[in-house]
Design an enzyme around this catalytic site. Sequence first.
Site, short mmCIF file in Angstrom:
data_model
loop_
_atom_site.label_atom_id
_atom_site.label_comp_id
_atom_site.label_asym_id
_atom_site.label_seq_id
_atom_site.Cartn_x
_atom_site.Cartn_y
_atom_site.Cartn_z
N ARG A 170 -18.06 2.57 2.78
CA ARG A 170 -16.69 2.02 2.12
C ARG A 170 -15.62 1.36 3.13
NH1 ARG A 170 -16.78 2.52 -3.47
NH2 ARG A 170 -14.36 1.97 -3.41
N TYR B 147 -29.19 6.67 1.14
CA TYR B 147 -29.74 5.46 1.75
C TYR B 147 -29.10 5.47 3.05
CZ TYR B 147 -25.39 4.08 -0.52
OH TYR B 147 -24.06 4.00 -0.95
N GLU C 185 0.78 -1.26 0.04
CA GLU C 185 0.01 -0.20 0.10
C GLU C 185 1.01 1.30 0.07
OE1 GLU C 185 -2.50 3.01 0.18
OE2 GLU C 185 -3.33 0.84 -0.50
N GLN C 186 0.68 2.20 -0.94
CA GLN C 186 1.40 3.27 -0.91
C GLN C 186 1.06 4.45 0.10
OE1 GLN C 186 0.48 5.50 -4.66
NE2 GLN C 186 -1.79 6.01 -4.14
N ASP D 209 -10.15 -1.65 -10.49
CA ASP D 209 -10.04 -0.39 -11.25
C ASP D 209 -8.57 -0.29 -12.53
OD1 ASP D 209 -12.56 0.43 -10.41
OD2 ASP D 209 -11.75 2.02 -9.08
#
Length: 576
Positions: free
Chosen positions: A106, A213, A33-34, A290
């Site tokens: 998220r 929502y 992870e950067q 992605d």
Amino acid sequence: MSTPDVVIVGGGIGGLSAAFALSRIGLQVRVLEQAKEFGEVGAGIQLAPNCTRILDDYGLLEEAKARGVVPERMVMRDAVDGSDLTSLDLRDLERKYGFPYLVIHRSDLHGLFLEACREAGVELLTEQRVAAYSHEGDTATATTEAGTVHEAAVVIAADGLHSVARKRFIDDQPVNSAYVAYRGTVPIAEAGRPVDLSEVVVYVGPRCHFVHYGLRGGDLLNQVAVFESPKALAGLEDWGTPDELDTAFAGTCDAVQQGLPHMWRDKWWRMYDRDPITTWVDGRIALLGDAAHPPLQYLAQGAIMAIEDGWVLAGHVKRLLGDDGAVDWAGALAAYEAVRPEHCRRVVLTARAWGELWHLDGVEREQRNVLLRAREADDYSFTDWIYGPTARFPEDEPAMFEPIPLVSAHRDLVHDVPRPAAYCDDMCELDAVPDAEQVWCVGAVVLDAQGRAFLQRRGPDRSLFPGCWDLVAGHVEPGETLREALAREITEETGWSLQRVVRDLGVVVYTGNDGVRRHEVSYVVEVGGDLTDPKLEWDKHTEYAWFGRAELPRILQNSPPFDQLLHDTVARALQP
């Protein structure tokens, strides 16, 4: 450090979910992870049955449900009048597909996978910004900016929209949609209005939409406001700003207006995707998430596709794992690449089309609304291809749905924005005579060799929109067809002659400063004559100019509503 079986570049949802899936079958996995710490930026995320099915397989579904909300209904409403268009009974959806529809923050989903990876023994490294990838023989490497080389049997690049690894496959750039998203997550007690948290709601409107929502067991309300930026269409660098947010939603219903004050105005998310590619594997390097298939968000499948990628790859690795612990990586990666690119291509392109459908205006908006209201509540023909079991082999990929043309909407029901009485859905409408009880106008967009649009400025003494830029346009006289009116106006206002109508730009309905309600249909046209020497009616107009994308913001100096109406018409004309 020992050499892992797999190195995954990117510690987002896609990278962590793939790491967990591969670790479950006994592989040693390292995630790079950067950032200084693992975390997820954003707000709510929707998880359809094709994702919750995988969470269940991973043993994570119940915890995900505990952290999120399982809504009972998804409803689409018109953002202008607030009326219901169509809905899904999510309880029935769960019965059909076997797994629930879930909404979750998220960061909560990301945290769930992060905890699962830690418990599974995944090696998690931060501050590892990867700058280069390579492979040779049966190994691959990821090299950081600091010079650290991470070697493994396979390197999976889950490094996002701006993927470094993708450059090994194609020299492309993210595609700017010209849309921007504002988010706002607030405690439900601070929402300022009653909200039914059993619903996931999307209000679709002209060049904008609004979603809300519940999250975290109903303690939070997640809201998203998305709109097309005129500044982006004009090619300006500073686009998607809060002033554009207010303008974009000015014509929406009260329910949407009440949610806008809760949007975070200090940050916004510009929306990009990339064109689909079919090659995701280069030797022992593979794209995931992605990095391979960034979509626009209209199908709520971006993170889901990344989770599916890891699940499919892990399934093939498990299938091709020998008794001695050796993996047939060539076979596993080939099987992964044989199925996932085509599915994700469908999702990326359908998301683009779905976004266009959401944001229609004029007659097309009314046609869409008619078709959506006609949909039966238990019609799942548009979700079977995406909510069913994730395919691991090409032959298991379900057939796509059959699109329904907008023009199939019953014309007797398309009434709020009328067309001429003899309207039909191709160029024969040019020979229609509008209803004499309505005021109709025609507009012509003439483009020069550089693709710029001809506009003329109305005189300061004109009763309608004085001093404003305008198309070559005018009223349709009684008994006149649209074609006849178009040809007459072009000749009267410029001295040119109509040669060909290239395409229809649609109908806008507006009330001018004189209080008259008008219906104006505009066309891109080709004309005969000297484009460098228009014969303006100088008693009505003061100047003319050719407008490319860079000049579009000048149109916004018009008085409302002729600022946005003309701007959007010309912007559509300038699109290839």
